[in-house]
Design an enzyme around this catalytic site. Structure first.
Site, mmCIF file in Angstrom:
data_model
loop_
_atom_site.group_PDB
_atom_site.id
_atom_site.type_symbol
_atom_site.label_atom_id
_atom_site.label_comp_id
_atom_site.label_asym_id
_atom_site.label_seq_id
_atom_site.Cartn_x
_atom_site.Cartn_y
_atom_site.Cartn_z
ATOM 1 N N ASP A 142 -33.293 17.378 6.390
ATOM 2 C CA ASP A 142 -32.681 16.071 6.202
ATOM 3 C C ASP A 142 -32.862 15.294 7.498
ATOM 4 O O ASP A 142 -32.564 15.807 8.577
ATOM 5 C CB ASP A 142 -31.186 16.247 5.895
ATOM 6 C CG ASP A 142 -30.709 15.279 4.838
ATOM 7 O OD1 ASP A 142 -30.929 14.073 5.015
ATOM 8 O OD2 ASP A 142 -30.113 15.730 3.836
ATOM 9 N N GLU B 131 -34.485 8.273 0.696
ATOM 10 C CA GLU B 131 -33.330 7.852 -0.099
ATOM 11 C C GLU B 131 -33.162 6.353 0.076
ATOM 12 O O GLU B 131 -33.109 5.860 1.204
ATOM 13 C CB GLU B 131 -32.072 8.589 0.375
ATOM 14 C CG GLU B 131 -30.879 8.289 -0.528
ATOM 15 C CD GLU B 131 -29.546 8.499 0.156
ATOM 16 O OE1 GLU B 131 -28.573 8.776 -0.536
ATOM 17 O OE2 GLU B 131 -29.469 8.365 1.385
ATOM 18 N N HIS C 86 -25.598 16.138 -3.422
ATOM 19 C CA HIS C 86 -24.281 16.335 -2.794
ATOM 20 C C HIS C 86 -23.406 15.087 -2.833
ATOM 21 O O HIS C 86 -22.262 15.130 -2.406
ATOM 22 C CB HIS C 86 -24.488 16.799 -1.351
ATOM 23 C CG HIS C 86 -25.182 15.737 -0.530
ATOM 24 N ND1 HIS C 86 -26.488 15.345 -0.761
ATOM 25 C CD2 HIS C 86 -24.742 14.966 0.474
ATOM 26 C CE1 HIS C 86 -26.807 14.381 0.086
ATOM 27 N NE2 HIS C 86 -25.766 14.126 0.854
ATOM 28 N N ASP C 87 -23.948 13.960 -3.291
ATOM 29 C CA ASP C 87 -23.168 12.710 -3.380
ATOM 30 C C ASP C 87 -22.776 12.376 -4.813
ATOM 31 O O ASP C 87 -22.038 11.412 -5.034
ATOM 32 C CB ASP C 87 -23.999 11.518 -2.864
ATOM 33 C CG ASP C 87 -24.316 11.590 -1.385
ATOM 34 O OD1 ASP C 87 -23.555 12.233 -0.642
ATOM 35 O OD2 ASP C 87 -25.326 10.994 -0.975
ATOM 36 N N ASP D 88 -32.622 10.091 4.937
ATOM 37 C CA ASP D 88 -31.338 9.517 4.557
ATOM 38 C C ASP D 88 -31.379 7.985 4.649
ATOM 39 O O ASP D 88 -31.835 7.441 5.665
ATOM 40 C CB ASP D 88 -30.283 10.068 5.531
ATOM 41 C CG ASP D 88 -28.867 9.836 5.067
ATOM 42 O OD1 ASP D 88 -28.485 10.382 4.025
ATOM 43 O OD2 ASP D 88 -28.126 9.099 5.764
HETATM 44 O O1 TEU Z 1 -25.981 8.627 1.200
HETATM 45 C C1 TEU Z 1 -26.082 7.248 1.127
HETATM 46 C C2 TEU Z 1 -25.197 6.636 0.181
HETATM 47 O O2 TEU Z 1 -25.471 5.541 -0.186
HETATM 48 C C3 TEU Z 1 -23.997 7.364 -0.296
HETATM 49 O O3 TEU Z 1 -23.008 7.073 0.601
HETATM 50 C C4 TEU Z 1 -23.677 6.929 -1.679
HETATM 51 O O4 TEU Z 1 -23.877 5.580 -1.825
HETATM 52 C C5 TEU Z 1 -22.265 7.157 -2.022
HETATM 53 O O5 TEU Z 1 -21.874 8.407 -1.582
HETATM 54 C C6 TEU Z 1 -22.091 7.107 -3.527
HETATM 55 O O6 TEU Z 1 -20.758 7.051 -3.805
HETATM 56 C C7 TEU Z 1 -26.488 9.281 2.299
HETATM 57 C C8 TEU Z 1 -26.090 10.732 2.236
HETATM 58 O O7 TEU Z 1 -26.670 11.310 1.106
HETATM 59 C C9 TEU Z 1 -24.602 10.814 2.256
HETATM 60 O O8 TEU Z 1 -24.130 12.120 2.095
HETATM 61 C C10 TEU Z 1 -24.130 10.255 3.578
HETATM 62 O O9 TEU Z 1 -22.731 10.209 3.589
HETATM 63 C C11 TEU Z 1 -24.663 8.852 3.832
HETATM 64 O O10 TEU Z 1 -26.040 8.723 3.530
HETATM 65 C C12 TEU Z 1 -24.524 8.504 5.296
HETATM 66 O O11 TEU Z 1 -25.395 9.284 6.064
#
Ligand code: TEU
Length: 568
Positions: free
Chosen positions: A103, A268, A342-343, A210
């Protein structure tokens, strides 16, 4: 002479497995997963058949956002192990013919990173490595509304934090402990590329980047549009896809030797549409291998409502959105295929039916439709078991910063607690973060897990699913094998059938004189198939089904039944 494989990116036939290390396997009993835990599970991954592991951040971090706040890009956090453990993980994967994707979180660092610590001093050469700005003109620094722009942070509240020592604000699109790096500064870019080369030299095979389309900011930073009744701007288009995105991606490619070394990259991207994604992933340029879009995972979200205002999913919406990406990226770009990470909540609870009666069939059928689209599929740890949402009922159950902030802000604005809790139960990121259940007892740790096991772990766990030939796990294993086996799964042209059907998801994949037809009942009721609208099955061979035994004809599908036919 160029080898065929040199012109055809290797990840076109790959399936990626995402490890969220905190929740995967704990080797030392502290309740938090770690690298040695993951090393112990490599044969499990090999058995599933995946080609690539994407490892969520294990770098040194104060863990404000579970490691997406990095304090040292070149070290492993002691919570997860050591650099030696990581080397061993890489070697163990390579020895089994799998690859490792790290990542890469470079839109921001932790506020505890040495770069930001230096940057706090206005006379430092690193001051310009982050976005420091004075208060809005005519405002007292630190006063309400004095933030340099009206941007909201993704985790709630303003995206600017006031630093009394220097009298200026710094930008953080996420938590105040995640200050944004200033990519306009060439030294920042050089430092990031240098770090990336360091990892590549260590043996990593690529990067999951990310929020990468936030690195180019619209300069000068100005106010975004504000929705009625909102104090801040949630207008993501204001901050995403800045004018230098392509330039930065191409420079990174050159400087790190991404194309040359055939490294895997996935960016992403918040707020990316198909046309932009085609530009970013075009095979005619060295930019990105593929992107993660959010379109198909926001279809159950009420637009313009409160964050996580729920809306029932319309199947035609989901089918058409995915089909639009299939067509739109076509043969020039390349899709990533995902439902979970994970989100995101667990897909079987979200777009399937997680009741004991339909869980297995709906998990298999969701897997089938996803994996038989064109692109690179992603399996998030536990998804291959058909794991369901966490089922938390109180605000105190949640650990995730986004979830906790959401609850505080929503209830502070007068949203009834029950409504906020219902939104969290459906959408919280902790839904995906409960520990991986290896055995009916759990088996993730010998200690107390940092987040409780899912209450369903006694039924849904690795041991039980390995032993059951009809489990969701074995279905994923078969789907992955099918992709490796059949060229038509990798290359076939995609055609959506029955786009308006509210119950059936049907499509074909065609390559030369070979065709696959996927047909799925996406409901918990028996559903009829309008036979006139699908290709003839006379010369069709059934290659995969979600039910242990499928009936001869396809006119009627059992609840969540799906079938894959091969027509030659
Ligand atoms: O996620 C980006 C992101 O947009 C997320 O915050 C998402 O929009 C949200 O969780 C949906 O509800 C990335 C990573 O995958 C995330 O785990 C990190 O918290 C974020 O970036 C910041 O690095």
């Amino acid at each position: 002479m160029a080898l065929v494989s040199e012109t055809d990116p290797w990840w076109k036939s790959a399936v990626v497995y995402q490890i969220y290390p905190r929740s995967f396997a704990d080797s030392d009993g502290d309740g938090v997963g770690d690298l040695r835990g993951a090393i112990g599970k490599l044969d499990y991954l090999k058995g599933l058949g995946v080609d690539v592991v994407w490892l969520s951040p294990v770098y040194r971090s104060p863990m404000d956002d579970n490691g997406y706040d990095i304090a040292d890009y070149r070290d492993v956090d002691p919570l997860f192990g050591t650099l030696d453990d990581l080397d061993e993980l890489i070697a163990g994967l390579h020895a089994r013919g799998m690859k490792l994707v790290m990542d890469l979180v470079v839109n921001h660092t932790s506020d505890e990173h040495a770069w930001f610590q230096e940057s706090r001093d206005p006379s430092s050469v690193k001051r310009d490595w982050y976005f420091w700005r004075p208060a809005r003109e005519g405002f007292e620094p630190g006063a309400q509304g004095a933030e340099p722009t009206n941007w909201a942070s993704f985790f709630g509240g303003p995206a600017w934090t006031y630093d009394e020592a220097s009298g200026e604000y710094f930008l953080h699109l996420f938590s105040p402990k995640q200050p944004d790096l200033n990519w306009e500064n060439p030294e920042v870019r050089a430092a990031v590329y240098d770090m990336m080369r360091w990892w590549v030299d260590r043996g990593v095979d690529g990067f999951r980047m990310d929020v990468i389309n936030l690195i180019s900011k619209p300069i000068p930073l100005t106010d975004g549009a504000v929705a009625p009744g909102q104090p801040l701007s949630y207008d993501v288009s204001q901050v995403a896809n800045g004018p230098r995105m392509i330039e930065f991606l191409e420079e990174m490619n050159r400087e790190v030797g991404i194309g040359e070394r055939r490294l895997f990259t996935v960016g992403e991207m918040i707020a990316v549409d198909v046309d932009r994604a085609r530009e970013y992933t075009s095979q005619h340029h060295d930019r990105l291998g593929m992107v993660f879009t959010f379109e198909h995972v926001t279809l159950d979200q009420e637009p313009g409502g409160m964050k996580w205002d729920l809306k029932p999913l319309s199947l035609p919406d989901l089918k058409r959105t995915m089909a639009r990406w299939q067509k739109g990226l076509g043969t020039e770009g390349w899709n990533s295929l995902y439902f979970e990470n994970h989100d995101q909540p667990r897909v079987v609870s979200r777009y399937g039916d997680d009741s004991p009666e339909h869980r297995v069939a709906s998990a298999k059928t969701l897997a089938t439709v996803l994996h038989l689209h064109r692109g690179t599929p992603y399996v998030y740890e536990g998804q291959e078991l058909g794991m369901i949402n966490a089922g938390f009922t109180t605000a105190g159950d949640y650990r995730d910063i986004e979830s906790r902030n959401f609850y505080t802000i929503a209830t502070g604005q007068g949203v009834p607690a029950e409504r906020a809790l219902a939104a969290l139960a459906a959408k919280s990121r902790d839904n995906a973060r409960t520990p991986m259940p290896w055995t009916p007892e759990g088996g993730f740790t010998t200690g107390t897990p940092w987040l409780p096991y899912n209450a369903a772990a006694p039924e849904i766990n690795v041991e039980a699913e390995l032993a059951d030939e009809d489990s969701v796990y074995h279905h994923y294993r078969r789907l992955i094998a099918l992709r490796h086996e059949l060229e038509v799964v990798r290359e076939g042209r995609f055609e959506l059938l029955l786009p308006d059907d509210e119950r059936i998801w049907a499509f074909t994949r065609t390559l030369r004189d070979e065709q696959l037809m996927v047909i799925a009942n996406m409901t918990s009721q028996v559903a009829g198939v309008p036979m006139g609208s699908i290709p003839s099955l006379e010369r069709a061979e059934l290659v995969l089904t979600s039910l242990p035994a499928a009936a001869d004809d396809v006119q009627t599908l059992e609840p969540w039944e799906s079938r894959v036919y091969r027509i030659r």
